[in-house]
Design an enzyme around this catalytic site. Sequence first.
Site, PDB file in Angstrom:
ATOM      1  N   HIS A  96      -7.436   0.726  -6.198  1.00 51.22           N
ATOM      2  CA  HIS A  96      -7.488  -0.198  -5.363  1.00 51.22           C
ATOM      3  C   HIS A  96      -8.547  -1.233  -5.939  1.00 51.22           C
ATOM      4  CE1 HIS A  96      -8.109  -1.249  -1.836  1.00 51.22           C
ATOM      5  NE2 HIS A  96      -8.583  -1.176  -0.799  1.00 51.22           N
ATOM      6  N   ASP A 143     -17.316   7.318  -1.779  1.00 52.56           N
ATOM      7  CA  ASP A 143     -15.811   6.681  -0.893  1.00 52.56           C
ATOM      8  C   ASP A 143     -16.095   8.141  -0.323  1.00 52.56           C
ATOM      9  OD1 ASP A 143     -13.803   5.866   0.015  1.00 52.56           O
ATOM     10  OD2 ASP A 143     -12.621   6.434  -1.700  1.00 52.56           O
ATOM     11  N   GLN A 185     -10.465  -4.242  -3.580  1.00 55.31           N
ATOM     12  CA  GLN A 185     -11.450  -3.627  -2.989  1.00 55.31           C
ATOM     13  C   GLN A 185     -12.534  -3.676  -3.949  1.00 55.31           C
ATOM     14  OE1 GLN A 185     -11.937  -2.441   0.265  1.00 55.31           O
ATOM     15  NE2 GLN A 185     -13.905  -2.663  -0.548  1.00 55.31           N
ATOM     16  N   CYS A 201     -16.227   1.384   0.238  1.00 57.33           N
ATOM     17  CA  CYS A 201     -15.798   0.338   1.007  1.00 57.33           C
ATOM     18  C   CYS A 201     -14.239   0.859   2.149  1.00 57.33           C
ATOM     19  CB  CYS A 201     -13.820   1.031  -0.071  1.00 57.33           C
ATOM     20  SG  CYS A 201     -13.107   2.701   0.209  1.00 57.33           S
ATOM     21  N   ARG A 242     -13.296  -8.319   1.906  1.00 57.28           N
ATOM     22  CA  ARG A 242     -11.790  -8.170   1.545  1.00 57.28           C
ATOM     23  C   ARG A 242     -11.510  -9.865   1.728  1.00 57.28           C
ATOM     24  NH1 ARG A 242     -10.315  -3.314   1.749  1.00 57.28           N
ATOM     25  NH2 ARG A 242      -7.844  -4.541   0.789  1.00 57.28           N
ATOM     26  N   ARG A 262       0.854  -0.915  -0.055  1.00 58.18           N
ATOM     27  CA  ARG A 262      -0.253   0.293   0.043  1.00 58.18           C
ATOM     28  C   ARG A 262       0.754   1.782  -0.187  1.00 58.18           C
ATOM     29  NH1 ARG A 262      -4.991   1.411   3.855  1.00 58.18           N
ATOM     30  NH2 ARG A 262      -6.352   0.082   1.702  1.00 58.18           N
TER      31      ARG A 262
END
Length: 307
Positions: A134, A221, A137, A261, A289, A107
């Site tokens: 991402h 988001d 996700q 998310c 996830r 990340r």
Amino acid sequence: MPTGPVRHFLELRDLSRDELEHVFARTRVIKDRFKRYEPYRPLTDRTLAMVFEKASTRTRVSFEAGMYQMGGSVIHLTTGDSQLGRAEPIEDTARVISRMVDIVMIRTFEQSKIERFASTSRVPVINGLTNEFHPCQILADIYTFLELRGPIKGRAVAWIGDANNVAYTWLQAAEQLGFTLRFAAPPGYGPDPARVASGPHLKLCGDPHEAARGADLVTTDVWTSMGYEAESDERRRAFAHWTVDASVMAAARPEALFMHCLPAHRGEEVSADVIDGPQSAVWDEAENRLHVQKALLEYLLLGRDVE
Ligand code: CP
Ligand code: NVA
């Protein structure tokens, strides 16, 4: 065991549609076994290194728990407690780490950084979020939709908010899996035409209600992603009327889902009655996830030769 060049998962489109379908099918098998407490440990003696240059709850816990549940082990590195923060060239770090572990999750900030790491890595590299994408996700989001509503092909997904890492990954998914992303962002925060191919997978909309109209899924988001904190005040003003609330959800199909998310800010990008309401799938989305990333780890390390 996969043969040929090492496979990375740096963007969603690094996996073909057929490979994505395989990962979703394996997610179902792996999740069902997990729910029945049936041990499944195909990654015994395999090690995942996780490198975090930004904060995380879900990504860290899901990768770490998933790797242990599959019989493997995990090493957790951050910029502050490794030489990563002290200007060792990222290509050198990749050469070294990838001689010691079997797979790496990163990340970080710029996509170019993870691409440079992957360029000298001997083992698969997974994007655990960059400024640009991402992909883990969206694997979980699509799987959650499949689980709750069936095939996503031909459906309409409303993205209401910033053209950020999650949004650009939804766009890749729309192109690859054959659905439409109805995109609404305030002026100046929409998708960059240089990064987006036009086509039936993208419909730009003028406001949240227009985007949500007839949608099968409404998603949003945070207004300010990690790394952009200096713009928070300006963004709060720009996004002030872009909350996904009950009136926006009412424009969507009655059976539409809401996804986010997480982490979420109730009263900013989403109202509490929507995220905590009956259409919200956010907790399944977060749980998935774990399951979808176990299927991804399995695919990158073992290929399709699995039980
Ligand atoms: N959605 C997500 O990636 O959450 P974390 O930042 O907590 O990992
Ligand atoms: N767009 C958000 C996602 C967090 C999981 C960020 O990059 O901060």
